[in-house]
Design a protein around this motif. Structure first.
Motif: not given
Length: 418
Positions: A224-225, A398-401, A406-407
């Protein structure tokens, strides 16, 4: 008369001899007292006779003549207790403690227990990097425990900090790591909610729900950071934000990202904008992905589902399937509830139109029941990462990354086209 004269002449020399003998003895004893005395300074001939040779030597003024008297050294000023304490504070003098000292035991016992730590509003940071990151963010330590004095060179300029030098065995005993770096810092718990976000932060909010693994939460915080999201929300039920393993895996991002810790779902609407897109990632529904990923579901991806969680629960749950709150739970019922939410592959959506809110759950527990109540009132879409080789889920971090970068890619592409 003649006889008396002879007698006097005989006695007088004898008296004189006795007198001289006494004088000699007294002189010798008197001289012996002065033999042990040594001169303070050796005087040369000119100084002795106070004369000068104008042809070879300069005249020595009387004020510079060396005195033959013993020079008395001035006694140093007596240091008061206040002066000593001020000097120690200035130099950050440390206290040397022995193994298993009561000071260390009392400090670490209350900080290792989460309830006592939260009550005293204190945390432990271990290692040079975490302590330095905290100080850079303006969070000052109250005490530092170390084994090697070279480790505190960078912290000597700090004021109002107590330093304790302890044996390595003691630090290792209280460390959460296999091999302790030998450096512990005790801090007041900072208000991470007031951390400043970057000026060019993405309009992205990440909500962590039921993240129980400390390593997963730390990885999520780092991702997130790194992507530059606007804020991170950690819901009640997640692992402790200041858990030692979370601190290590987050690598200092506690002080670089605005974090809202443990709000309720009723507080979420005030933390996000009304006009935002809500995306749900839930790995527990990978087994029904092929069944639900159909043209009909894709066409309805912008629709709003209409279902009451209370009616759904009472209709589908089984007996004796309750939790500590008394609410009925059933995975099949929750799965049927989630199937009402449209599902899309993560790369097929446009994230640049509005603020994006991503709700992320743990691999094992999945989303909490309270999150379903929140989703029932919101317009949301499930996003999925297509997997191969029979892999049904990914690590939460990993999934969040994958999704958030992509965003960011879409925002960078849009900026380059302007």
């Amino acid at each position: 008369m003649v006889f008396l004269s002879i007698l006097r002449n005989t006695v007088r020399p004898l008296r004189s001899a006795e007198t001289f003998k006494t004088v000699d003895i007294n002189i010798s004893r008197t001289y012996a007292r002065w033999v042990s005395r040594r001169p303070v300074a050796v005087l040369n001939e000119d100084e002795l006779y106070e004369c000068s040779d104008t042809t070879t030597k300069e005249t020595i003024p009387e004020t510079t003549k060396i005195s033959s008297r013993r020079i008395r050294k001035k006694k140093p000023p007596v240091e008061t207790k206040t002066t000593v304490q001020a000097e120690q504070t200035k130099k950050n003098v440390f206290t040397n403690l022995k193994e298993n000292d009561k000071i260390v035991t009392s400090l670490m016992t209350k900080l290792k227990a989460r309830k006592k730590r939260e009550k005293d509003n204190e945390i432990i940071l271990e290692g040079q990097r975490l302590i330095t990151d905290a100080i850079k963010a303006g969070v000052m330590p109250t005490a530092i425990l170390f084994t090697d004095p070279s480790d505190i060179k960078a912290f000597k300029s700090l004021e109002n900090v107590t330093f304790y030098k302890v044996p390595y065995k003691t630090v290792q005993l209280w460390s959460s790591l296999t091999h302790s770096p030998g450096l512990l810092g005790i801090f007041k718990t900072p208000d991470v909610q007031n951390n400043a976000s970057d000026d060019n932060a993405l309009p992205l909010t990440i909500i962590c729900d039921n993240i129980r693994e400390p390593g997963n939460l730390g990885s999520i915080m780092r991702a997130a950071a790194a992507v530059g999201c606007e804020k991170l929300i950690i819901m009640k039920g997640c692992v402790d934000l200041w858990d030692p393993k979370v601190l290590r895996s987050a690598a200092g991002t506690h002080f670089q990202l605005p974090i809202h810790a443990f709000p309720t779902w009723d507080d979420i609407p005030s933390l996000i904008s009304e006009d935002c897109n809500i995306f749900v990632t839930d790995s527990n529904f990978g087994d029904v992905f092929m069944e639900t990923y159909s043209p009909a579901i894709i066409e309805s991806s912008l629709g709003i589902f209409d279902i009451d969680p209370e009616n759904l629960t009472s209709k589908y749950t089984m007996n004796n399937n309750t939790d500590e709150t008394g609410l009925m739970r059933d995975k099949d019922a929750i799965k049927k509830f989630m199937l009402k939410i449209p599902i899309m592959p993560y790369y097929s959506l446009d994230y640049t139109r509005k603020e994006s809110v991503i709700i992320l759950s743990g691999e094992t527990q999945g989303l909490s029941f309270d999150s379903y109540k929140f989703l029932n009132k919101q317009k949301s879409i499930r996003i999925n990462i297509p997997l191969m080789k029979g892999v049904d889920s990914l690590n939460a971090g990993v999934a969040l990354g994958i999704v958030i970068f992509e965003i960011k890619r879409q925002f960078l592409k849009k900026q380059s086209q302007l």
